[in-house]
Design a protein around this motif. Structure first.
Motif, PDB file in Angstrom:
ATOM      1  N   ILE A 153       0.714  -1.048  -0.059  1.00  0.00           N
ATOM      2  CA  ILE A 153      -0.201   0.206   0.009  1.00  0.00           C
ATOM      3  C   ILE A 153       0.942   1.308   0.050  1.00  0.00           C
ATOM      4  CG2 ILE A 153      -1.817   1.194   1.368  1.00  0.00           C
ATOM      5  CD1 ILE A 153      -2.684  -1.422   0.067  1.00  0.00           C
ATOM      6  N   PRO A 197       0.457   5.810   2.748  1.00  0.00           N
ATOM      7  CA  PRO A 197      -0.668   5.902   3.596  1.00  0.00           C
ATOM      8  C   PRO A 197      -0.507   6.998   4.565  1.00  0.00           C
ATOM      9  CG  PRO A 197       1.183   4.457   4.383  1.00  0.00           C
ATOM     10  CD  PRO A 197       1.527   4.860   3.014  1.00  0.00           C
ATOM     11  N   SER A 198      -1.570   7.365   5.325  1.00  0.00           N
ATOM     12  CA  SER A 198      -1.588   8.436   6.639  1.00  0.00           C
ATOM     13  C   SER A 198      -1.267   7.951   7.674  1.00  0.00           C
ATOM     14  CB  SER A 198      -2.877   9.106   6.420  1.00  0.00           C
ATOM     15  OG  SER A 198      -3.812   8.298   6.989  1.00  0.00           O
ATOM     16  N   LEU A 210      -1.256   3.306  10.656  1.00  0.00           N
ATOM     17  CA  LEU A 210      -1.199   3.663   9.140  1.00  0.00           C
ATOM     18  C   LEU A 210      -2.725   3.085   8.370  1.00  0.00           C
ATOM     19  CD1 LEU A 210       2.292   1.540   8.415  1.00  0.00           C
ATOM     20  CD2 LEU A 210       1.608   3.851   8.711  1.00  0.00           C
ATOM     21  N   GLU A 211      -2.988   4.321   7.782  1.00  0.00           N
ATOM     22  CA  GLU A 211      -4.280   4.207   7.326  1.00  0.00           C
ATOM     23  C   GLU A 211      -4.391   4.067   5.773  1.00  0.00           C
ATOM     24  OE1 GLU A 211      -7.243   6.389  10.549  1.00  0.00           O
ATOM     25  OE2 GLU A 211      -5.726   7.699   9.502  1.00  0.00           O
ATOM     26  N   THR A 212      -5.078   3.349   4.913  1.00  0.00           N
ATOM     27  CA  THR A 212      -5.104   3.394   3.621  1.00  0.00           C
ATOM     28  C   THR A 212      -5.730   4.656   2.985  1.00  0.00           C
ATOM     29  OG1 THR A 212      -5.486   1.252   3.702  1.00  0.00           O
ATOM     30  CG2 THR A 212      -6.201   1.953   1.768  1.00  0.00           C
ATOM     31  N   PRO A 213      -5.239   5.217   1.837  1.00  0.00           N
ATOM     32  CA  PRO A 213      -5.781   6.130   1.480  1.00  0.00           C
ATOM     33  C   PRO A 213      -7.144   6.027   0.928  1.00  0.00           C
ATOM     34  CG  PRO A 213      -3.461   6.024   0.474  1.00  0.00           C
ATOM     35  CD  PRO A 213      -3.926   4.843   1.573  1.00  0.00           C
ATOM     36  N   ASP A 267      -5.317  -1.186   6.686  1.00  0.00           N
ATOM     37  CA  ASP A 267      -5.220  -0.552   7.634  1.00  0.00           C
ATOM     38  C   ASP A 267      -4.570  -1.332   8.885  1.00  0.00           C
ATOM     39  OD1 ASP A 267      -6.767   1.664   6.601  1.00  0.00           O
ATOM     40  OD2 ASP A 267      -8.533   1.156   7.525  1.00  0.00           O
ATOM     41  N   GLY A 319       5.662   3.466  -0.021  1.00  0.00           N
ATOM     42  CA  GLY A 319       4.733   3.441   1.414  1.00  0.00           C
ATOM     43  C   GLY A 319       5.610   3.990   2.453  1.00  0.00           C
TER      44      GLY A 319
END
Length: 120
Positions: free
Chosen positions: A18, A21-22, A64-67, A78, A112
């Motif tokens: 991924i 990520p945020s 860590l979050e998926t866009p 996530d 990533g």
């Protein structure tokens, strides 16, 4: 001397599907900080998040979050990490529970970001 000593890493250097990520982190009182943007080069620390110590009451948590655009394509990853207790003796010195580690955001494969726990 080790140029990079990692105790634990979430999102490995060469295995992270991924991109971009945020990131968010906090402690027992709630959110401390967030990040979203261009990741650093592979195996390089993000300058604002290099060897940061989590302050405040435990636990220290990381996410860590998926866009959103990838989540809409069902490419969701996530991930989170909670450090409930950390105890260390470094160089013969006992650190108080919860102290003695730091975290960094590090660039990984595919554009990533990973979370790296290491020494202060």
């Amino acid at each position: 001397q080790y140029p990079r000593f990692t105790v634990y890493q979430l999102a490995a250097d060469n295995y992270n599907g991924i991109s971009n990520p945020s990131f968010a982190y906090g402690n027992g009182e709630g959110l401390i900080g967030t990040w979203a943007g261009d990741p650093p080069a592979s195996q390089s620390h993000l300058s604002d998040f290099s060897r940061v110590q989590c302050q405040g009451p435990p636990p220290c948590w990381f996410a860590l979050e998926t866009p959103a655009e990838l989540a809409a394509q069902d490419k969701i990853a996530d991930r989170g990490l909670v450090v409930r207790r950390w105890q260390a003796r470094l160089g013969g010195v006992d650190y108080p529970v919860g102290e003695g580690f730091s975290f960094s955001l590090i660039g990984v494969i595919n554009g990533g970001v990973g979370i790296e726990l290491g020494l202060p």
